[in-house]
Design an enzyme around this catalytic site. Structure first.
Site, PDB file in Angstrom:
ATOM      1  N   LYS A 135       0.825  -0.900  -0.114  1.00 27.53           N
ATOM      2  CA  LYS A 135       0.105   0.044   0.011  1.00 27.53           C
ATOM      3  C   LYS A 135       0.862   1.267   0.027  1.00 27.53           C
ATOM      4  CE  LYS A 135      -3.885   1.710   2.815  1.00 27.53           C
ATOM      5  NZ  LYS A 135      -4.685   1.477   3.894  1.00 27.53           N
ATOM      6  N   SER A 187      -9.419   1.095   3.107  1.00 25.37           N
ATOM      7  CA  SER A 187      -8.605   1.861   2.048  1.00 25.37           C
ATOM      8  C   SER A 187      -7.605   1.257   1.290  1.00 25.37           C
ATOM      9  CB  SER A 187      -8.022   2.872   2.939  1.00 25.37           C
ATOM     10  OG  SER A 187      -7.071   2.437   3.918  1.00 25.37           O
ATOM     11  N   SER A 191      -9.629  -1.293   6.674  1.00 23.68           N
ATOM     12  CA  SER A 191      -9.064  -1.023   5.643  1.00 23.68           C
ATOM     13  C   SER A 191      -8.285  -2.108   4.898  1.00 23.68           C
ATOM     14  CB  SER A 191      -8.249   0.110   5.693  1.00 23.68           C
ATOM     15  OG  SER A 191      -8.909   1.155   5.995  1.00 23.68           O
TER      16      SER A 191
END
Length: 622
Positions: free
Chosen positions: A212, A293, A317
């Site tokens: 990420k 996310s 997330s």
């Protein structure tokens, strides 16, 4: 380097796609490492890979038949087994080799040797990248039919072909990758050289990883999904990235995310003109969000654009995109892995963890990133509580005699979710677990209803990151500066303005030592731990989400207690249910630092259900 520059990474000659094939003829022919077993005899052959060092932690399947004390099956074990062929329960040395009688017929036969050879991580058969596990990759690389360079190149090819294209049958691009590592192939070459000289030094040696884009990396910019930080080249890696590199992983790419990890739709502005943004799509249904996310990580790993991914989880997330994309996701105990070098959202609840296509991949990845880090003092809590390897818990019989609870109100009323949860609990029971309903204890509603710290903590925690890690080329060095750029998801201006207005007093009243949020999280941990103790539970289970939608406040239980959770696919919705064909996950919650137990339970569940499917739009490249 942005993902649009991926073409520059590819050599002019494409990877040779001819792979060595082996065929079983007559009774048994097994080729492995330095020994071949041919119809009951042992014949020496040339080595294809160096022996494995004893430091590698292997799952039980690959270590439990070891005879030589190095916790793995090697050619030495095969030699001993070959010399003992024909031994029976009446033989004087039976006790020393009885473990090898895998078919339990009281005699060591060629079938037992063949079974033993399968425990060596070596596979000279055809290698297919799509859905390959770390075991598949290591076996192929040890046998020489694949290399880290060839695997890395194939992932780069898949990113180029699939990530920003509307594929046939799709409606929009995945948009799962922000940046590709310009040094990926060089890192892979180094891994291949290490394997040639020292063998498989780690289960992650040469394995390509997508992070990420809030994990700091010294060889790629870290944007946090925001165009305001396109130039954020940090001088060091995040602590968890250091662990991955130490194990020989190839940091392949940085995955898209919801800007600054705020929401569940994965909208980002990195490397786009002011006012422009992109959304990450699910590879199973590109009309739908990949969740967030960590949506880019979820989409990339589900579509086989990297071997394993890492996300972060503040309020769901990791687990939301894992559920939407039929992945295994691990939200570790807060304090198991250092957050240093990761762009924060709310440190009271932030934690990083793996997202993978299998439990074994998630366990191997988690091994690489745990540890005490002075730069993140909360990690001091883990002293003496972390096993040598989480792979040691991966027992297909782990559900036998387990006690698992569930709270009825967490199941919800969604028809597909209710059916899948019922089938999941039946599968748990069939594997020997006792599944019991749990009456919500007093205070349970307060645990689920506690809010996220993403408003009251964001500016405070971001300022600390900026002071210690933000690259010197970045001009927007405060939230106020960012708001002045218009290089962000501008529809969120009111949200950022509200965060920027949070005072130090408000932060302390919320997240300080005696703050209301701090107190509630501690109370939630105490309440749920005591509930598990009172009922002698190994875990509490619930649906992570509904099909492409949240299920009540289920996502809040883990972050609002700080306790770990592991989410694993439990199936797909069908005709007559909402969004047929959509994945829904089962989540296991456990005690602090008991990730091993959760991974073991999830592994046994995964082995009996095989619920994950491959997104049909993103199969092997032509």
């Amino acid at each position: 380097m942005t993902r649009r520059d991926v073409t520059a990474l590819r050599p002019n000659d494409r990877r040779d796609k001819n792979v060595k094939k082996t065929m079983l003829r007559s009774a048994v022919v097994v080729s492995v490492a330095t020994t071949a077993i041919v119809a009951g005899g042992l014949a020496s052959v040339s080595a294809n890979a160096a022996p494995l060092p004893a430091s590698v932690s292997l799952p039980p399947y690959y270590s439990q038949l070891d005879l030589t004390g190095d916790a793995m099956v090697t050619a030495d074990d095969l030699q001993i087994a070959g010399e003992s062929l024909g031994s029976t329960t009446a033989s004087p040395d039976w006790s020393s080799v009885a473990i090898l009688d895998t078919d339990a017929d009281g005699e060591l036969t060629i079938i037992d040797l063949a079974n033993l050879s399968q425990r060596i991580i070596y596979d000279d058969g055809p290698f297919e990248l799509v859905e390959a596990t770390v075991i598949d990759m290591q076996g192929a690389m040890n046998a020489g039919v694949a290399s880290s360079q060839s695997i890395t190149r194939e992932y780069l090819d898949r990113i180029e072909a699939y990530d920003r294209a509307v594929v046939p049958g799709g409606s929009r691009p995945l948009n799962s990758i922000i940046t590709v590592n310009p040094k990926a192939l060089d890192i892979a070459k180094t891994a291949d050289e290490l394997r040639a000289s020292q063998g498989m030094t780690s289960m992650l040696l040469g394995v390509p990883i997508a992070l990420k884009d809030n994990y700091g990396t010294a060889d790629m910019v870290t944007t946090g999904g925001c165009a305001c930080w396109n130039e954020n080249q940090t001088t060091t890696d995040a602590s968890m990235v250091e662990g991955l590199r130490s194990d020989g992983a190839v940091i392949l790419a940085k995955a898209s995310l919801d800007e600054f990890a705020y929401g569940f739709v994965s909208e980002f502005s990195s490397f786009q003109e002011p006012g422009s943004t992109s959304l990450v799509a699910s590879p199973y249904d590109t009309t739908k969000t990949a969740g967030g996310s960590s949506g880019g990580t979820g989409a990339a790993i589900a579509a086989n654009l990297a071997a394993i991914g890492f996300g972060t989880d503040t309020g769901g997330s990791i687990r939301v995109p894992s559920s939407y994309n039929q992945l295994v996701g691990v939200r570790p105990t807060v304090g198991l892995a250092s957050r240093d070098g990761i762009i924060p959202l709310a440190l009271s609840q932030d934690t990083g963890g793996p997202m993978a296509r299998s439990v074994i991949d998630a366990a191997v990845a988690l091994d690489a990133v745990v540890g005490v880090d002075d730069a993140d003092p909360v990690t001091a809590r883990q002293q003496g509580l972390v096993p040598d390897s989480y792979t040691s818990f991966l027992d297909p019989n782990a559900l036998q005699d387990a006690r698992i609870g569930y709270v009825t109100s967490m199941i919800g009323t969604n028809t597909g979710t209710v059916r899948l949860f019922s089938e999941a609990t039946a599968a748990l029971t069939a594997q020997g677990a006792t599944v019991v309903p749990v009456a919500p204890p007093a205070g349970f509603a307060a645990v689920l209803n506690e809010g996220s710290g993403s408003t009251n903590e964001f500016r405070h925690d971001l300022d600390a990151y900026i002071a210690t890690h933000l690259g010197p080329a970045v001009e927007a060095r405060t939230l106020t500066d960012i708001l002045a750029t218009d290089s962000f998801v501008t529809s969120r201006r009111p949200i950022y303005e509200a965060r920027d207005a949070v005072t130090d007093a408000t932060y302390e009243a919320w997240a300080g030592e005696n703050g209301s949020h701090t107190t509630q999280i501690a109370a939630g941990k105490t309440l749920m731990t005591q509930t598990m103790e009172d009922l002698d539970l190994d875990a509490i289970v619930y649906p992570s989400t509904n099909a492409y939608g949240t299920q009540g406040t289920n996502m809040r239980l883990s972050p609002n207690t700080g306790m770990p959770s592991v989410t694993v696919p439990m199936g797909q919705t069908v005709e007559g249910e909402s969004l047929p064909g959509s994945g829904v996950n089962l989540e296991f919650l456990g005690r602090d630092f008991d990730e091993g137990t959760l991974l073991g339970l999830a592994y046994a569940f995964e082995q009996t259900t095989g619920a994950r499917t491959t997104p049909s739009l993103y199969g092997p490249l032509p």
